[in-house]
Motif scaffolding. Structure first.
Motif, PDB file in Angstrom:
ATOM      1  N   GLN A  66       0.828  -1.205   0.000  1.00  0.00           N
ATOM      2  CA  GLN A  66       0.000   0.000   0.000  1.00  0.00           C
ATOM      3  C   GLN A  66       0.860   1.251   0.000  1.00  0.00           C
ATOM      4  O   GLN A  66       0.560   2.230  -0.684  1.00  0.00           O
ATOM      5  CB  GLN A  66      -0.934   0.012   1.208  1.00  0.00           C
ATOM      6  N   THR A  67       1.939   1.221   0.771  1.00  0.00           N
ATOM      7  CA  THR A  67       2.847   2.372   0.818  1.00  0.00           C
ATOM      8  C   THR A  67       3.508   2.587  -0.532  1.00  0.00           C
ATOM      9  O   THR A  67       3.606   3.725  -1.022  1.00  0.00           O
ATOM     10  CB  THR A  67       3.913   2.171   1.905  1.00  0.00           C
ATOM     11  N   ALA A  68       3.948   1.524  -1.170  1.00  0.00           N
ATOM     12  CA  ALA A  68       4.581   1.643  -2.481  1.00  0.00           C
ATOM     13  C   ALA A  68       3.587   2.148  -3.514  1.00  0.00           C
ATOM     14  O   ALA A  68       3.938   2.991  -4.357  1.00  0.00           O
ATOM     15  CB  ALA A  68       5.148   0.289  -2.900  1.00  0.00           C
ATOM     16  N   ALA A  69       2.359   1.704  -3.463  1.00  0.00           N
ATOM     17  CA  ALA A  69       1.339   2.167  -4.401  1.00  0.00           C
ATOM     18  C   ALA A  69       1.025   3.639  -4.170  1.00  0.00           C
ATOM     19  O   ALA A  69       0.841   4.407  -5.124  1.00  0.00           O
ATOM     20  CB  ALA A  69       0.090   1.321  -4.271  1.00  0.00           C
ATOM     21  N   ALA A  70       0.970   4.058  -2.909  1.00  0.00           N
ATOM     22  CA  ALA A  70       0.684   5.470  -2.614  1.00  0.00           C
ATOM     23  C   ALA A  70       1.824   6.366  -3.079  1.00  0.00           C
ATOM     24  O   ALA A  70       1.598   7.447  -3.618  1.00  0.00           O
ATOM     25  CB  ALA A  70       0.438   5.639  -1.117  1.00  0.00           C
ATOM     26  N   VAL A  71       3.049   5.917  -2.893  1.00  0.00           N
ATOM     27  CA  VAL A  71       4.204   6.714  -3.329  1.00  0.00           C
ATOM     28  C   VAL A  71       4.232   6.801  -4.851  1.00  0.00           C
ATOM     29  O   VAL A  71       4.497   7.852  -5.426  1.00  0.00           O
ATOM     30  CB  VAL A  71       5.514   6.110  -2.774  1.00  0.00           C
ATOM     31  N   ALA A  72       3.934   5.686  -5.529  1.00  0.00           N
ATOM     32  CA  ALA A  72       3.938   5.696  -6.989  1.00  0.00           C
ATOM     33  C   ALA A  72       2.821   6.576  -7.539  1.00  0.00           C
ATOM     34  O   ALA A  72       3.000   7.262  -8.546  1.00  0.00           O
ATOM     35  CB  ALA A  72       3.784   4.271  -7.502  1.00  0.00           C
ATOM     36  N   ALA A  73       1.665   6.602  -6.877  1.00  0.00           N
ATOM     37  CA  ALA A  73       0.549   7.428  -7.341  1.00  0.00           C
ATOM     38  C   ALA A  73       0.803   8.908  -7.070  1.00  0.00           C
ATOM     39  O   ALA A  73       0.362   9.772  -7.836  1.00  0.00           O
ATOM     40  CB  ALA A  73      -0.739   6.987  -6.668  1.00  0.00           C
ATOM     41  N   ALA A  74       1.505   9.218  -6.010  1.00  0.00           N
ATOM     42  CA  ALA A  74       1.749  10.617  -5.653  1.00  0.00           C
ATOM     43  C   ALA A  74       2.875  11.224  -6.463  1.00  0.00           C
ATOM     44  O   ALA A  74       2.932  12.440  -6.639  1.00  0.00           O
ATOM     45  CB  ALA A  74       2.068  10.720  -4.164  1.00  0.00           C
ATOM     46  N   ALA A  75       3.754  10.420  -6.982  1.00  0.00           N
ATOM     47  CA  ALA A  75       4.884  10.941  -7.753  1.00  0.00           C
ATOM     48  C   ALA A  75       4.398  11.370  -9.137  1.00  0.00           C
ATOM     49  O   ALA A  75       3.520  10.741  -9.711  1.00  0.00           O
ATOM     50  CB  ALA A  75       5.958   9.872  -7.882  1.00  0.00           C
ATOM     51  N   PRO A  76       4.950  12.462  -9.666  1.00  0.00           N
ATOM     52  CA  PRO A  76       4.577  12.877 -11.024  1.00  0.00           C
ATOM     53  C   PRO A  76       4.952  11.778 -12.023  1.00  0.00           C
ATOM     54  O   PRO A  76       5.865  10.994 -11.801  1.00  0.00           O
ATOM     55  CB  PRO A  76       5.417  14.128 -11.269  1.00  0.00           C
ATOM     56  N   ALA A  77       4.213  11.738 -13.108  1.00  0.00           N
ATOM     57  CA  ALA A  77       4.424  10.687 -14.100  1.00  0.00           C
ATOM     58  C   ALA A  77       5.846  10.734 -14.626  1.00  0.00           C
ATOM     59  O   ALA A  77       6.355  11.776 -15.016  1.00  0.00           O
ATOM     60  CB  ALA A  77       3.437  10.860 -15.245  1.00  0.00           C
ATOM     61  N   GLY A  78       6.482   9.602 -14.604  1.00  0.00           N
ATOM     62  CA  GLY A  78       7.821   9.502 -15.171  1.00  0.00           C
ATOM     63  C   GLY A  78       8.946   9.774 -14.193  1.00  0.00           C
ATOM     64  O   GLY A  78      10.091   9.454 -14.474  1.00  0.00           O
ATOM     65  N   VAL A  79       8.666  10.368 -13.056  1.00  0.00           N
ATOM     66  CA  VAL A  79       9.742  10.671 -12.112  1.00  0.00           C
ATOM     67  C   VAL A  79      10.082   9.415 -11.328  1.00  0.00           C
ATOM     68  O   VAL A  79       9.255   8.875 -10.617  1.00  0.00           O
ATOM     69  CB  VAL A  79       9.345  11.811 -11.145  1.00  0.00           C
ATOM     70  N   GLY A  80      11.298   8.960 -11.490  1.00  0.00           N
ATOM     71  CA  GLY A  80      11.769   7.798 -10.761  1.00  0.00           C
ATOM     72  C   GLY A  80      11.223   6.481 -11.280  1.00  0.00           C
ATOM     73  O   GLY A  80      11.546   5.443 -10.770  1.00  0.00           O
ATOM     74  N   LEU A  81      10.372   6.558 -12.286  1.00  0.00           N
ATOM     75  CA  LEU A  81       9.777   5.338 -12.798  1.00  0.00           C
ATOM     76  C   LEU A  81      10.228   5.017 -14.225  1.00  0.00           C
ATOM     77  O   LEU A  81       9.824   4.032 -14.784  1.00  0.00           O
ATOM     78  CB  LEU A  81       8.251   5.428 -12.758  1.00  0.00           C
TER      79      LEU A  81
END
Length: 91
Positions: A66-81
């Motif tokens: 859940q924490t990883a999903a929340a961090v991925a959703a809160a990060a702007p698209a493409g940043v760190g991904l």
């Protein structure tokens, strides 16, 4: 001596003096039946502990996901991904 008694033999030292050995009867003492309460309780406690450990690990993995999903959703698209790829031009 107990092996002799189990085999049905009467040891001479157990016969009182002056008694006919044919009239002597040895009464065998049987031990009380074993109590299985301890091993059963131990098995239940071990099983409950194993279930507790598994449930704790599942809860920990769920919170991590859940924490990883929340961090991925809160990060702007493409940043760190994403990984930028550069192409070299041929010589």
């Amino acid at each position: 001596m107990s092996a002799q008694l189990r085999a049905g033999h009467i040891p001479a030292d157990m016969i009182p003096p002056g008694v006919d050995p044919r009239t002597v009867v040895i009464v065998h003492h049987t031990p009380a039946p074993r109590s299985y309460t301890g091993p059963i309780v131990l098995t239940v406690v071990v099983a409950a502990g194993a279930v507790g450990v598994v449930m704790t690990l599942c809860l920990l993995m769920q919170i991590t996901a859940q924490t990883a999903a929340a961090v991925a959703a809160a990060a702007p698209a493409g940043v760190g991904l994403s990984i930028p790829l550069t192409r070299r031009k041929g010589k």
